[in-house]
Motif scaffolding. Structure first.
Motif: not given
Length: 425
Positions: A170-199
């Motif tokens: 759901i987060m991906l959908e929200v971010l993708t929609r925001a980027r489509s509304l503003n192509p200049a939007l920069r996304i900064s990501f801190d995945p933490g170990f849980n998301w880094a290790a369990h893709s």
């Protein structure tokens, strides 16, 4: 909420174990637990031995940005639950700091998220109970379009992880929609170990639209699929391949050292920065939140014109001072920029473009190597160096070999058939 069992609050016997002699931004990985488990551990340690503070990676980042007072407009999207520590309130802190909280949902019926950092047999353990953060998926699902529009009004959105499987898509959908509304939007990501290790497909999707990536070294290795003996340069190519084109990766190795990787036409550009005057390791009790403060500092430099002016002025004054002090140097001479500043930095290129385009042809005195040399030089238009090992007992051969190898990006050994084998061949 962050609860930290620090050396200054624990018994003298335990305090001896807390010194982090290999201090890094994060030591161990998070472990999601239920409310009963984390409550029992807090009771066992005793609340008097714990430092309690408002925490969470996203909160520490935005709190640091607000404390810098750079005039940035800051907003926060999340879910806040019930805090049972007297005197602490996320909502009140946001109002005091001027952080826009219109999209912060309140769930007083649920306990807020809790992270407990403590020592168990000299090993640091981080136990996390997500609490009200489990409601983030519902919050995004219900208000997705409005939140996307809100995020599209920003220059940078900093994203941190959740410990459930429902939130990421759901987060991906929200971010993708925001980027489509503003192509200049920069996304900064801190995945933490849980998301880094369990893709997952959703986490990979967030990585694929990330312009800035903040990881500690453990997370960096997890994202890069580390195999024993592989270098950071090899891992960086894999990590960058998973991110948006032009992404910059910040990998914190220790509290005083950072590696930065970026893609370039010539390969991967790698920079390493060191603090010139680091904190003594024996003085560090706990580094919880240090990585989030670092991320906030990078975001501040990118977003604040005021900070860019101040950093530019500092650089200008430093170089002017250098010029005045070295009047005998030619006008084009400049120092290494890290020499007189707060940081020491090195910059290298990795990947194909980093290697010299010369070729070393090493041979044992036979006749075939000359054919190869002509092919490389005349047909391939390459610089060719040669090394003759016709005298096998030359004592200076290893030194000669080393001197030639560092000038070349590729080497060919031409070995003549000179030894008679048992079958007569």
């Amino acid at each position: 909420m962050d609860y930290i069992a620090s050396a200054s609050r624990l018994s003298a016997r335990t305090a001896e174990q807390v010194s982090e002699s290999t201090a890094r931004f994060e030591w161990n990985t998070e472990g999601p637990v239920d409310q009963h488990t984390i409550t029992k551990v807090i009771e066992r340690l005793g609340t008097s031995s714990l430092d309690a503070s408002l925490g969470g990676s996203a909160w520490l980042t935005v709190f640091t940005l607000a404390q810098m007072r750079l005039g940035l407009r800051l907003g926060y999207v999340g879910v806040v639950g019930r805090i049972e520590t007297a005197g602490l309130s996320f909502v009140r802190q946001m109002d005091l700091l001027g952080i826009d909280r219109r999209w912060v949902a309140r769930r007083p019926g649920q306990l807020c998220g809790i992270c407990l950092s403590y020592l168990d047999d000299v090993e640091r353990v981080m136990l996390t109970h997500p609490g009200a953060n489990f409601a983030m998926a519902e919050h995004l699902r219900t208000n997705g379009e409005a939140i996307s529009t809100y995020l599209a009004g920003a220059r940078i959105v900093h994203v941190t992880s959740f410990l459930d499987d429902t939130t990421p898509p759901i987060m991906l959908e929200v971010l993708t929609r925001a980027r489509s509304l503003n192509p200049a939007l920069r996304i900064s990501f801190d995945p933490g170990f849980n998301w880094a290790a369990h893709s997952s497909a959703a986490i990979d999707g967030i990585l694929a639209i990330s312009d800035l990536l903040f990881v500690n070294h453990r997370e960096f290795k997890a994202l890069g699929g580390y195999a024993l003996g592989e270098s950071d340069e090899v891992l960086s190519r894999r990590v960058l391949a998973r991110c948006a084109p032009g992404c910059t990766v910040f990998a914190t190795k220790r509290y005083d050292s950072i590696e930065v990787f970026r893609s370039s036409p010539a390969g991967v550009l790698a920079q390493r920065f060191h603090l010139r005057r680091p904190v003594r390791e024996t003085a560090i009790e706990d580094a919880t939140g240090a990585g989030d403060v670092f991320a906030a500092s990078v975001l501040a430099a990118l977003a604040s014109k005021r900070l860019q002016v101040e950093l530019g002025s500092f650089l200008g004054l430093s170089l002017s001072r250098y010029r005045i002090a070295h009047r005998d140097l030619p006008a084009s001479a400049l120092p290494a920029l890290g020499r007189d500043g707060f940081l020491q930095s090195t910059e290298t290129l990795t990947g194909p473009g980093a290697r010299p385009d010369a070729v070393l042809v090493a041979h044992d005195g036979g006749t075939q190597w000359e054919v190869l040399r002509r092919f490389l030089k005349e047909d391939c238009h390459l610089t060719v160096y040669t090394l003759d090992r016709s005298r096998p007992f030359d004592t200076d051969f290893p030194q000669l070999l080393w001197e030639q190898l560092i000038r070349c990006g590729f080497a060919v050994s031409v070995l003549s058939a000179s030894r008679l084998m048992a079958a007569g061949q």
